[in-house]
Design a protein around this motif. Structure first.
Motif, PDB file in Angstrom:
ATOM      1  N   ALA A   1       0.840  -1.194   0.000  1.00  0.00           N
ATOM      2  CA  ALA A   1       0.000   0.000   0.000  1.00  0.00           C
ATOM      3  C   ALA A   1       0.879   1.250   0.000  1.00  0.00           C
ATOM      4  CB  ALA A   1      -0.919  -0.003   1.222  1.00  0.00           C
ATOM      5  N   ALA A   2       1.963   1.193   0.743  1.00  0.00           N
ATOM      6  CA  ALA A   2       2.878   2.334   0.788  1.00  0.00           C
ATOM      7  C   ALA A   2       3.495   2.575  -0.581  1.00  0.00           C
ATOM      8  CB  ALA A   2       3.963   2.088   1.836  1.00  0.00           C
ATOM      9  N   VAL A   3       3.862   1.512  -1.245  1.00  0.00           N
ATOM     10  CA  VAL A   3       4.439   1.629  -2.589  1.00  0.00           C
ATOM     11  C   VAL A   3       3.440   2.289  -3.540  1.00  0.00           C
ATOM     12  CG1 VAL A   3       5.203   0.325  -4.622  1.00  0.00           C
ATOM     13  CG2 VAL A   3       6.001  -0.336  -2.331  1.00  0.00           C
ATOM     14  N   ILE A   4       2.213   1.781  -3.505  1.00  0.00           N
ATOM     15  CA  ILE A   4       1.180   2.321  -4.399  1.00  0.00           C
ATOM     16  C   ILE A   4       0.907   3.791  -4.094  1.00  0.00           C
ATOM     17  CG2 ILE A   4      -1.238   2.119  -5.103  1.00  0.00           C
ATOM     18  CD1 ILE A   4      -1.018  -0.894  -4.651  1.00  0.00           C
ATOM     19  N   ASP A   5       0.838   4.095  -2.806  1.00  0.00           N
ATOM     20  CA  ASP A   5       0.640   5.485  -2.406  1.00  0.00           C
ATOM     21  C   ASP A   5       1.750   6.368  -2.966  1.00  0.00           C
ATOM     22  OD1 ASP A   5      -1.704   6.046  -1.072  1.00  0.00           O
ATOM     23  OD2 ASP A   5      -0.991   5.229   0.839  1.00  0.00           O
ATOM     24  N   GLY A   6       2.958   5.864  -2.909  1.00  0.00           N
ATOM     25  CA  GLY A   6       4.090   6.608  -3.460  1.00  0.00           C
ATOM     26  C   GLY A   6       3.902   6.876  -4.951  1.00  0.00           C
ATOM     27  N   TRP A   7       3.488   5.853  -5.658  1.00  0.00           N
ATOM     28  CA  TRP A   7       3.251   5.994  -7.097  1.00  0.00           C
ATOM     29  C   TRP A   7       2.180   7.047  -7.372  1.00  0.00           C
ATOM     30  CZ3 TRP A   7       3.010   0.002  -8.198  1.00  0.00           C
ATOM     31  CH2 TRP A   7       4.330  -0.507  -8.283  1.00  0.00           C
ATOM     32  N   VAL A   8       1.148   7.026  -6.566  1.00  0.00           N
ATOM     33  CA  VAL A   8       0.072   7.991  -6.749  1.00  0.00           C
ATOM     34  C   VAL A   8       0.606   9.410  -6.512  1.00  0.00           C
ATOM     35  CG1 VAL A   8      -2.093   8.882  -5.802  1.00  0.00           C
ATOM     36  CG2 VAL A   8      -1.815   6.417  -6.195  1.00  0.00           C
ATOM     37  N   ARG A   9       1.377   9.555  -5.441  1.00  0.00           N
ATOM     38  CA  ARG A   9       1.910  10.887  -5.119  1.00  0.00           C
ATOM     39  C   ARG A   9       2.847  11.396  -6.217  1.00  0.00           C
ATOM     40  NH1 ARG A   9       4.403   9.657  -0.460  1.00  0.00           N
ATOM     41  NH2 ARG A   9       2.833   8.221   0.357  1.00  0.00           N
ATOM     42  N   GLN A  10       3.506  10.466  -6.880  1.00  0.00           N
ATOM     43  CA  GLN A  10       4.380  10.858  -7.989  1.00  0.00           C
ATOM     44  C   GLN A  10       3.583  11.148  -9.261  1.00  0.00           C
ATOM     45  OE1 GLN A  10       7.586   7.961  -8.696  1.00  0.00           O
ATOM     46  NE2 GLN A  10       7.582   7.515  -6.499  1.00  0.00           N
ATOM     47  N   GLY A  11       2.290  10.954  -9.194  1.00  0.00           N
ATOM     48  CA  GLY A  11       1.459  11.229 -10.360  1.00  0.00           C
ATOM     49  C   GLY A  11       1.535  10.147 -11.429  1.00  0.00           C
ATOM     50  N   LYS A  12       2.115   9.007 -11.089  1.00  0.00           N
ATOM     51  CA  LYS A  12       2.240   7.934 -12.075  1.00  0.00           C
ATOM     52  C   LYS A  12       1.006   7.034 -12.120  1.00  0.00           C
ATOM     53  CE  LYS A  12       7.163   7.929 -12.274  1.00  0.00           C
ATOM     54  NZ  LYS A  12       8.351   7.161 -12.647  1.00  0.00           N
ATOM     55  N   LEU A  13       0.100   7.312 -11.219  1.00  0.00           N
ATOM     56  CA  LEU A  13      -1.121   6.516 -11.109  1.00  0.00           C
ATOM     57  C   LEU A  13      -2.250   7.476 -10.748  1.00  0.00           C
ATOM     58  CD1 LEU A  13      -0.541   3.497 -11.411  1.00  0.00           C
ATOM     59  CD2 LEU A  13      -0.638   3.283  -8.929  1.00  0.00           C
ATOM     60  N   ALA A  14      -3.436   7.213 -11.253  1.00  0.00           N
ATOM     61  CA  ALA A  14      -4.571   8.022 -10.830  1.00  0.00           C
ATOM     62  C   ALA A  14      -4.786   7.805  -9.339  1.00  0.00           C
ATOM     63  CB  ALA A  14      -5.817   7.610 -11.603  1.00  0.00           C
ATOM     64  N   PRO A  15      -5.293   8.818  -8.646  1.00  0.00           N
ATOM     65  CA  PRO A  15      -5.515   8.674  -7.197  1.00  0.00           C
ATOM     66  C   PRO A  15      -6.396   7.470  -6.904  1.00  0.00           C
ATOM     67  CG  PRO A  15      -5.861  10.944  -7.878  1.00  0.00           C
ATOM     68  CD  PRO A  15      -5.677  10.144  -9.131  1.00  0.00           C
ATOM     69  N   VAL A  16      -5.952   6.655  -5.963  1.00  0.00           N
ATOM     70  CA  VAL A  16      -6.693   5.441  -5.647  1.00  0.00           C
ATOM     71  C   VAL A  16      -6.341   5.002  -4.230  1.00  0.00           C
ATOM     72  CG1 VAL A  16      -4.915   3.833  -6.471  1.00  0.00           C
ATOM     73  CG2 VAL A  16      -7.313   3.158  -6.559  1.00  0.00           C
ATOM     74  N   ASP A  17      -7.291   4.433  -3.530  1.00  0.00           N
ATOM     75  CA  ASP A  17      -7.001   3.881  -2.210  1.00  0.00           C
ATOM     76  C   ASP A  17      -6.366   2.509  -2.421  1.00  0.00           C
ATOM     77  OD1 ASP A  17      -8.407   3.844   0.982  1.00  0.00           O
ATOM     78  OD2 ASP A  17      -7.407   2.100   0.119  1.00  0.00           O
ATOM     79  N   PRO A  18      -5.133   2.335  -2.003  1.00  0.00           N
ATOM     80  CA  PRO A  18      -4.412   1.092  -2.312  1.00  0.00           C
ATOM     81  C   PRO A  18      -5.120  -0.150  -1.805  1.00  0.00           C
ATOM     82  CG  PRO A  18      -2.930   2.728  -1.365  1.00  0.00           C
ATOM     83  CD  PRO A  18      -4.316   3.271  -1.218  1.00  0.00           C
ATOM     84  N   ARG A  19      -5.654  -0.088  -0.610  1.00  0.00           N
ATOM     85  CA  ARG A  19      -6.284  -1.295  -0.050  1.00  0.00           C
ATOM     86  C   ARG A  19      -7.570  -1.641  -0.787  1.00  0.00           C
ATOM     87  NH1 ARG A  19      -3.572   1.133   3.746  1.00  0.00           N
ATOM     88  NH2 ARG A  19      -2.118  -0.089   5.028  1.00  0.00           N
ATOM     89  N   HIS A  20      -8.370  -0.635  -1.076  1.00  0.00           N
ATOM     90  CA  HIS A  20      -9.594  -0.926  -1.828  1.00  0.00           C
ATOM     91  C   HIS A  20      -9.249  -1.414  -3.239  1.00  0.00           C
ATOM     92  CE1 HIS A  20     -12.634   0.241   1.036  1.00  0.00           C
ATOM     93  NE2 HIS A  20     -11.953   1.332   1.343  1.00  0.00           N
ATOM     94  N   LEU A  21      -8.161  -0.902  -3.773  1.00  0.00           N
ATOM     95  CA  LEU A  21      -7.711  -1.393  -5.073  1.00  0.00           C
ATOM     96  C   LEU A  21      -7.385  -2.878  -4.987  1.00  0.00           C
ATOM     97  CD1 LEU A  21      -6.699  -1.136  -7.999  1.00  0.00           C
ATOM     98  CD2 LEU A  21      -4.456  -0.484  -7.060  1.00  0.00           C
ATOM     99  N   LEU A  22      -6.617  -3.247  -3.968  1.00  0.00           N
ATOM    100  CA  LEU A  22      -6.272  -4.657  -3.801  1.00  0.00           C
ATOM    101  C   LEU A  22      -7.523  -5.505  -3.617  1.00  0.00           C
ATOM    102  CD1 LEU A  22      -3.058  -4.446  -1.588  1.00  0.00           C
ATOM    103  CD2 LEU A  22      -3.227  -5.004  -4.021  1.00  0.00           C
ATOM    104  N   PHE A  23      -8.448  -5.028  -2.808  1.00  0.00           N
ATOM    105  CA  PHE A  23      -9.702  -5.780  -2.616  1.00  0.00           C
ATOM    106  C   PHE A  23     -10.377  -6.016  -3.967  1.00  0.00           C
ATOM    107  CE2 PHE A  23     -10.247  -3.756   1.871  1.00  0.00           C
ATOM    108  CZ  PHE A  23      -9.289  -4.614   2.371  1.00  0.00           C
TER     109      PHE A  23
END
Lengths: 215, 215
Positions: free
Chosen positions: B143-165
């Motif tokens: 989740a931390a990794v995904i959050d990092g990607w989002v903050r870098q703008g490489k991914l649309a904003p998304v809640d990492p855990r709900h994404l995994l679910f």
DNA sequence: TCGCTTTTTTACCATTTGGTAAACTTACGA
DNA sequence: TCGTAAGTTTACCAAATGGTAAAAAAGCGA
């Protein structure tokens, strides 16, 4: 013939009968949904219902009849949101509304969701015919509606059945896998987050026009 | 002391021991995944394994130990695709690759998927600690990794855990609800359709930039 | 081939569990 | 308030099921 309300298909049931059958089904829902069919015992159901085991068998022919009764009642309620989709409505909003309603059901009726999941997981041994005769026609019909919407360009191209699978899977996941969700999301309002997430997920998929990414 | 390979933690196991333990676990996977823990019987497992019941209890302390062994083996294999996500990789492709791998597992290892689903459905009674100690840290990390990607703008904003679910739910649905999927999609290549659908679903969600729809 | 260990089988056993019989109690209309 | 039907309880039962004891049968190194 001293007793026999069990198979007495005719005649109006007494108040006591109504009350106790309801109690039993409520208790059975609780027990079956957490332990599965085989894992549930009549004694557990009896204890939960506040009745004795023989008393329960006075109202139902056996364990299986209780389970089947529950399952049949369930399917109708379960499909109500799908039936509520209006072919005349605004496609995107109809489908997003459906997603929302399914998510609400997952939050408000998690036991029903798990009961159903248990049954399907084990190959739908007591529900196969019902899926065939009730679920399938409804899905075929809904799929045709969605296909129509897609052809009209009101929805991004999508396989209707896989879309439905995605909606069912994602919404019911919060009920069926609650034990796992709970471990990973402590002390958070799961439902609110889920709602926002699924809103984004399906709106992006279904909104026509902006094709994202490349194969 | 005539016999006791069961709890004999030390010493190297014989060829026979290796072979029979494998047979038993294979049979148990088959039986547990279709009937659940309680619904499975030692006799069924024995028959499936081609061994006698007492013989099975020569290799395992009891029904529960077989189940727990299976579950523990499973979790590692189950999480491998998640571990394979490379924080240094291209975010969108890493996640799409993960979706693909999970879907493949659902197709190739449906019994494992159902075994897991059964356990979680019933509240993870034999797996709770493992989820806490193995799954949770890994998810927090991812989740931390995904959050990092989002903050870098490489991914649309998304809640990492709900994404995994969502990823788990949609991919595993094809294994766990196979009985239902089978009724609704006869004689079709389910996997191919599912692959295309999930590709579109998650790529649209995660591709940054094009914000679709409005709340 | 002998002798010891590992494996497997043959009987069992205690519990659990779905279900029944029949006595007993309660509800309720006349 | 009495009698009948509805509802409930007590005492069981047979089958299924997880598990055990101990004898019999392989395996296998020397």
């Amino acid at each position: 013939m001293p007793q026999a309300p069990v198979a007495q298909a005719g005649r109006k049931p007494s108040r006591i009968q109504l009350r106790n059958r309801k109690r039993i089904l409520e208790a059975a829902l609780e027990v079956f949904s957490t332990h599965g069919y085989r894992g549930a015992t009549l004694d557990q159901i009896a204890a939960e219902a506040g009745l004795s085991k023989p008393n329960i068998l006075y109202y139902f022919e056996g364990k299986e009849e209780i389970h089947v009764t529950l399952l049949n009642q369930l399917l109708d309620a379960w499909l109500a949101p799908l039936r509520a989709i209006d072919p005349q409505g605004e496609p995107l909003e109809e489908l997003m509304g459906y997603v929302g309603r399914k998510l609400e059901m997952s939050r408000d009726l998690p036991r029903e969701s798990r009961l159903f999941a248990n049954e399907i997981l084990q190959g739908a041994p007591r529900m196969g015919p019902h899926l065939e005769s009730v679920l399938k026609p409804l899905v075929d019909q809904t799929a045709a509606v969605i296909d129509g919407w897609v052809r009209q360009g009101k929805l991004a191209p999508v396989d209707p059945r896989h879309l439905l699978f995605s909606i069912w899977a994602t919404t019911q996941h919060y009920a069926d896998f609650e034990a796992q969700v709970g471990v990973l999301m402590r002390d958070v309002d799961v439902h609110t987050g889920a709602s926002a997430h699924l809103e984004a997920l399906f709106r992006r998929l279904l909104t026509p026009g902006a094709t994202a990414g490349s194969g």
